[in-house]
Every structure is written in C-alpha cells, then in structure tokens.
Design an enzyme around this catalytic site. Structure first.
Site, PDB file in Angstrom:
ATOM      1  NE  ARG A  16      11.464 -61.935   1.074  1.00 21.03           N
ATOM      2  CZ  ARG A  16      11.527 -62.650  -0.047  1.00 21.03           C
ATOM      3  NH1 ARG A  16      10.800 -62.303  -1.094  1.00 21.03           N
ATOM      4  NH2 ARG A  16      12.312 -63.702  -0.138  1.00 21.03           N
TER       5      ARG A  16
ATOM      6  NE  ARG B   9      14.311 -70.624  -4.626  1.00 18.44           N
ATOM      7  CZ  ARG B   9      13.460 -69.614  -4.499  1.00 18.44           C
ATOM      8  NH1 ARG B   9      12.218 -69.738  -4.897  1.00 18.44           N
ATOM      9  NH2 ARG B   9      13.867 -68.472  -3.990  1.00 18.44           N
TER      10      ARG B   9
ATOM     11  CE  LYS C  85      12.176 -65.521  -8.972  1.00 19.65           C
ATOM     12  NZ  LYS C  85      13.407 -64.972  -8.372  1.00 19.65           N
TER      13      LYS C  85
ATOM     14  NE  ARG D 109      16.575 -64.913  -0.545  1.00 19.96           N
ATOM     15  CZ  ARG D 109      16.010 -63.706  -0.659  1.00 19.96           C
ATOM     16  NH1 ARG D 109      16.407 -62.706   0.100  1.00 19.96           N
ATOM     17  NH2 ARG D 109      15.053 -63.521  -1.524  1.00 19.96           N
TER      18      ARG D 109
HETATM   19  P1  AMP Z   1      11.536 -66.275  -2.625  1.00 19.03           P
HETATM   20  O1  AMP Z   1      10.454 -65.382  -2.127  1.00 19.03           O
HETATM   21  O2  AMP Z   1      11.188 -66.950  -3.918  1.00 19.03           O
HETATM   22  O3  AMP Z   1      12.889 -65.578  -2.694  1.00 19.03           O
HETATM   23  O4  AMP Z   1      11.697 -67.452  -1.545  1.00 19.03           O
HETATM   24  C1  AMP Z   1      12.043 -67.182  -0.209  1.00 19.03           C
HETATM   25  C2  AMP Z   1      12.513 -68.470   0.463  1.00 19.03           C
HETATM   26  O5  AMP Z   1      11.435 -69.429   0.453  1.00 19.03           O
HETATM   27  C3  AMP Z   1      13.663 -69.175  -0.216  1.00 19.03           C
HETATM   28  O6  AMP Z   1      14.929 -68.642   0.182  1.00 19.03           O
HETATM   29  C4  AMP Z   1      13.458 -70.617   0.242  1.00 19.03           C
HETATM   30  O7  AMP Z   1      13.871 -70.798   1.583  1.00 19.03           O
HETATM   31  C5  AMP Z   1      11.944 -70.748   0.216  1.00 19.03           C
HETATM   32  N1  AMP Z   1      11.444 -71.217  -1.115  1.00 19.03           N
HETATM   33  C6  AMP Z   1      10.670 -70.531  -1.999  1.00 19.03           C
HETATM   34  N2  AMP Z   1      10.412 -71.249  -3.106  1.00 19.03           N
HETATM   35  C7  AMP Z   1      11.040 -72.447  -2.918  1.00 19.03           C
HETATM   36  C8  AMP Z   1      11.193 -73.623  -3.708  1.00 19.03           C
HETATM   37  N3  AMP Z   1      10.634 -73.717  -4.927  1.00 19.03           N
HETATM   38  N4  AMP Z   1      11.899 -74.652  -3.186  1.00 19.03           N
HETATM   39  C9  AMP Z   1      12.461 -74.569  -1.964  1.00 19.03           C
HETATM   40  N5  AMP Z   1      12.405 -73.490  -1.187  1.00 19.03           N
HETATM   41  C10 AMP Z   1      11.700 -72.419  -1.636  1.00 19.03           C
END
Ligand code: AMP
Length: 218
Positions: free
Chosen positions: A165, A93, A18, A176
C-alpha cells in the site's frame, strides 16, 4: 452472545491486525466486515468522486473529512447483510465519528455489543506495516517476514498479485500513527464510559490474538 447481537467495532492503530482478525470473525459469525479504508481504496480504484476527494488525505495519512465518511458508513450499515451483525474496522476514528455512529445505530434500532481495542507498541506497528503485502484480488494481508506467502509476490489463497500500500511507506506510517494517537485515543474513553470497551493485547501470533478476541466475545 448470539449472532443477531454481533455488532462489533475492531479498534486499534494501523497495523494492529484489525483486518486480519476481521477476516476470521466474518467466517466464524457470518457477518460482514466494514472497513472504511477498504471502501475508500475501492472508490479510488474505480475513480469515483468520493475516491478522488479522499485521495490526498489518504496519501498523507490524514483523516478523510467526517461528512464523507459518515454518509458512506450509514449507507453501508443500512444494507440488509448487516442485519445480523457487522464488524466495523477503521471506524469510528475520532469522537465526532463515534457520536455520529450512535445516531446511525439509533436510527437503525441497533446496539453496539463490544468495542475490541487491539493494543500494540508503535515500534512493532512500524515493522508490521513496512513489511505488509496485500493481495490485489482478494485483499488478504501477508508480511514479508512474519507471514510470507509461499511464492513471493503471489497470494496463496487466490493466486492474485501482492502489492505494498502506498501509505505503508515509513514517513506516511509515522503520520498515520501520530494522527491515531492525537485523534483516535479519545474514542477509547468514549466507549470505556459506555462499559463496552475491551482492551486486547495485539502482540503475538495471529492465533494468539484471535483466542484473546474470542474469549472477549464468549
Ligand atoms: P486504513 O485502511 O483503515 O488504515 O485507512 C487508510 C486511510 O483511509 C486512512 O489513513 C485515512 O486517510 C482514510 N480513512 C479510513 N477510515 C477513515 C475514517 N473512519 N475516517 C477518516 N479517514 C479514514
């Protein structure tokens, strides 16, 4: 599709590409990418209240509570650079967030144009995430095998330092993905019912996936 209608959601599991595809769409359509994960990481780096609250959820791969996320997205979408369009990455999400997003867009008098769902097998996602390296400075993403930087540990684009990360380690990645499959797949149905869902094969090279996305946005 004209630029003022480019309100897009890039949807898919962690590691689906993404962020990488969003970077390209930003340049093509001159619209901002709104990554909730990036905003949260930025808040953690700065040590804000939001960052502190989000930390424990992010470290275990769980979702951050909706009220924090929803308010954060509403504030960001209300900014003037989103007026000609935006790419939402990592939000919504779950259905609760999708319903809240509908409310935000109603308040802002905007409409979603397309939800592009990138589909990739779990096995491939685990491989992609465990080798992912990100630039500390500009956020560009590399992969130690599939897309390595020219000089190990250094960003080709800005010379910044590359890092892994903390939530890309295998145990957190598995959680995740579990969270994604449990909570996020219902969002697919939500948008399918609105006839704005486009499922795109996220396997293959960055260029191949990019062409498939552009085909959808034509
Ligand atoms: P990402 O970079 O999108 O993989 O997000 C990393 C982490 O941030 C996720 O595993 C969640 O803990 C948190 N996070 C990101 N976006 C959301 C969302 N829309 N709702 C809830 N938690 C989020």
């Amino acid at each position: 599709m004209t630029n003022d209608m480019m309100n897009i959601i890039l949807f898919g599991p962690p590691g689906a590409g993404k962020g990488t595809q969003a970077k390209f769409l930003i340049e093509k359509f001159f619209i901002p990418q709104i990554s909730t994960g990036d905003i949260l990481r930025e808040n953690r780096k700065k040590g804000t209240e939001l960052g502190k609250e989000a930390e424990k959820y992010m470290e275990s791969g769980e979702l951050v509570p909706a009220d924090l996320i929803n308010r954060m997205v509403e504030k960001r979408l209300s900014q003037s650079d989103c007026e000609s369009g935006f790419i939402l990455d990592g939000y919504p999400r779950n259905t609760e967030q999708a319903i809240y997003l509908d409310d935000i867009l109603k308040r802002l008098n905007r409409k979603l144009k397309a939800v592009i769902s990138l589909v990739v097998d779990d096995e491939k996602l685990i491989k992609r995430l465990s080798g992912r390296r990100i630039c500390k400075q500009c956020g560009i993403s590399y992969h130690v095998i599939f897309n390595p930087s020219k000089q190990e540990g250094i960003c080709d684009s800005c010379g910044g330092e590359l890092y892994t990360r903390s939530d890309d380690q295998e145990s957190t990645v598995k959680n995740r993905l579990r969270v994604y499959h449990e909570q996020t797949s219902t969002v697919i149905e939500f948008y399918r019912n609105k006839n704005i869902l486009f499922e795109v094969d996220g396997n293959g090279s960055v260029d191949e996936v990019r062409s498939r996305i552009l085909e959808v946005l034509k």
